[in-house]
Design a protein around this motif. Structure first.
Motif, PDB file in Angstrom:
ATOM      1  N   UNK A   1       1.273  -1.031  -0.071  1.00 29.95           N
ATOM      2  CA  UNK A   1       0.195   0.327  -0.013  1.00 29.95           C
ATOM      3  C   UNK A   1       0.773   1.364   0.267  1.00 29.95           C
ATOM      4  N   UNK A   2       0.275   2.234  -0.007  1.00 31.52           N
ATOM      5  CA  UNK A   2       0.926   3.611  -0.084  1.00 31.52           C
ATOM      6  C   UNK A   2       1.252   4.135   1.244  1.00 31.52           C
ATOM      7  N   UNK A   3       0.618   3.587   2.419  1.00 29.24           N
ATOM      8  CA  UNK A   3       1.077   4.061   3.449  1.00 29.24           C
ATOM      9  C   UNK A   3       2.275   2.957   3.587  1.00 29.24           C
ATOM     10  N   UNK A   4       1.985   1.605   3.362  1.00 29.60           N
ATOM     11  CA  UNK A   4       3.352   0.861   3.793  1.00 29.60           C
ATOM     12  C   UNK A   4       4.763   1.125   2.633  1.00 29.60           C
ATOM     13  N   UNK A   5       5.050   1.314   1.688  1.00 35.90           N
ATOM     14  CA  UNK A   5       5.966   2.397   1.496  1.00 35.90           C
ATOM     15  C   UNK A   5       6.508   3.901   1.851  1.00 35.90           C
ATOM     16  N   UNK A   6       5.864   5.005   1.665  1.00 36.23           N
ATOM     17  CA  UNK A   6       5.559   5.683   2.231  1.00 36.23           C
ATOM     18  C   UNK A   6       6.279   5.592   3.901  1.00 36.23           C
ATOM     19  N   UNK A   7       6.363   4.899   4.621  1.00 34.79           N
ATOM     20  CA  UNK A   7       6.861   4.162   6.199  1.00 34.79           C
ATOM     21  C   UNK A   7       8.365   4.021   5.939  1.00 34.79           C
ATOM     22  N   UNK A   8       8.481   2.605   4.767  1.00 34.73           N
ATOM     23  CA  UNK A   8       9.582   2.040   4.153  1.00 34.73           C
ATOM     24  C   UNK A   8      10.486   3.345   4.164  1.00 34.73           C
TER      25      UNK A   8
END
Length: 346
Positions: free
Chosen positions: A292-299
């Motif tokens: 997801x976008x959130x997972x990638x942003x955090x990563x």
């Protein structure tokens, strides 16, 4: 309505083919040529192949011959799409499967096709291609059919393979994610509204009333680009159970692909080419397979707005694909994106 009846063993043996089946893509695309269904999705493809249908005698002959075996209707022979457990066959292996069909099965299925009436092609009634010869297993007729399948794929399917593979990869990544997170129930739930899971039966939108009892054989789910609106299954219940289903297709204008990533050569080259954030996002989404976008942003340590913007740029460049599922947007690398990563690994 098609009712697929599961046992406990069947629920343990549901598989998702990782790639589209080349023969199902041929058969389904032959059906798409016979109607104007899905103009937004298939209109650009029909317009792209129209010149070959008009100006290339060999291409037109292959299309007409296959349309005589695959009429737009409730039945076409199962032997044109031999079942392969795992759904990982290539075109050559698939054609070999067609050519090795037992004579009795050829005869029985061609009789069923004949009972449905002769096919209509361009308003003219035609007989199935080499129907009598195929029915008795004539080697020359079978080889001719294999050549037609190969020629048709070369003109009508292969030039669009990157679009097909991209759509299927995104679909498989999403459904695999749902399976991993919520099990079989979550996986079967992804097929709404074209199918509804009402344990122990999967009710599928279908043109005829039918019951399919799996009896412990499990079910192979086969994603298809050219399948449209509702899933398809084999007519013969004795064959390996499968459900060929349509994947979501973008109606956006296809993006021009870069000529290739030759010469990039290193991770630093990738950063120079894409910029550090986009390079990190592409590597991360490839490592995860689907995120997801959130997972990638955090990563990658980026804000949500900036991550969304950078992913949009990757998408426009043909390096990634995205689809919305409820509140989330899921992202996967495209085949071109994976190729770029492979050529820039140290």
């Amino acid at each position: 309505m098609l009712r697929v009846h599961f046992t406990g063993r069947d629920l343990e043996y549901i598989r998702i083919a990782r790639r589209p089946d080349p023969l199902w893509e041929i058969v389904c695309s032959v059906c798409r040529l016979q109607t104007k269904e899905g103009p937004l999705v298939f209109g650009p493809w029909r317009r792209a192949v129209a010149p070959r249908l008009k100006g290339d005698a060999a291409a037109r002959g292959a299309a007409l011959a296959l349309r005589s075996l695959v009429p737009f209707g409730p039945y076409f022979p199962d032997f044109l799409t031999p079942a392969v457990d795992g759904g990982t066959t290539d075109l050559r292996q698939g054609i070999e499967g067609v050519l090795s069909t037992p004579r009795r099965r050829l005869r029985d299925e061609l009789v069923l096709l004949a009972e449905g009436g002769e096919s209509a092609v361009a308003g003219v009634r035609v007989r199935p291609f080499a129907g009598a010869e195929l029915a008795r297993g004539d080697t020359t007729a079978l080889r001719a059919l294999g050549g037609l399948l190969s020629s048709y794929d070369e003109v009508f399917v292969a030039p669009f393979r990157h679009r097909i593979d991209e759509a299927v990869a995104l679909d498989v990544a999403w459904r695999s994610r749902e399976l991993s997170a919520g099990g079989t129930r979550a996986l079967l739930g992804t097929f709404r509204p074209m199918a509804r899971w009402s344990p122990p039966v999967l009710e599928v939108e279908y043109p005829v009333e039918r019951d399919l009892y799996l009896d412990g054989r499990g079910l192979l789910l086969v994603p298809s680009y050219f399948c449209w609106r509702m899933p398809i299954t084999l007519v013969d219940d004795a064959l390996m159970p499968m459900l060929v289903y349509p994947v979501a297709k973008s109606v956006e204008r296809p993006v021009d692909r870069p000529a290739g990533p030759e010469g990039a050569g290193s991770v630093s080259s990738l950063v120079k080419l894409l910029g550090p954030t986009r390079a990190a996002l592409l590597r991360e989404v490839a490592a995860r397979g689907c995120a997801t976008t959130s997972e990638l942003a955090e990563a990658v340590g980026s804000s949500l707005p900036n991550t969304s913007q950078q992913l949009a740029i990757l998408r426009e460049a043909g390096l990634a694909s995205s689809r919305r599922e409820g509140r989330f947007v899921l992202h996967i690398p495209s085949p071109l994106g994976l190729t770029l990563l492979e050529t820039t690994s140290p």
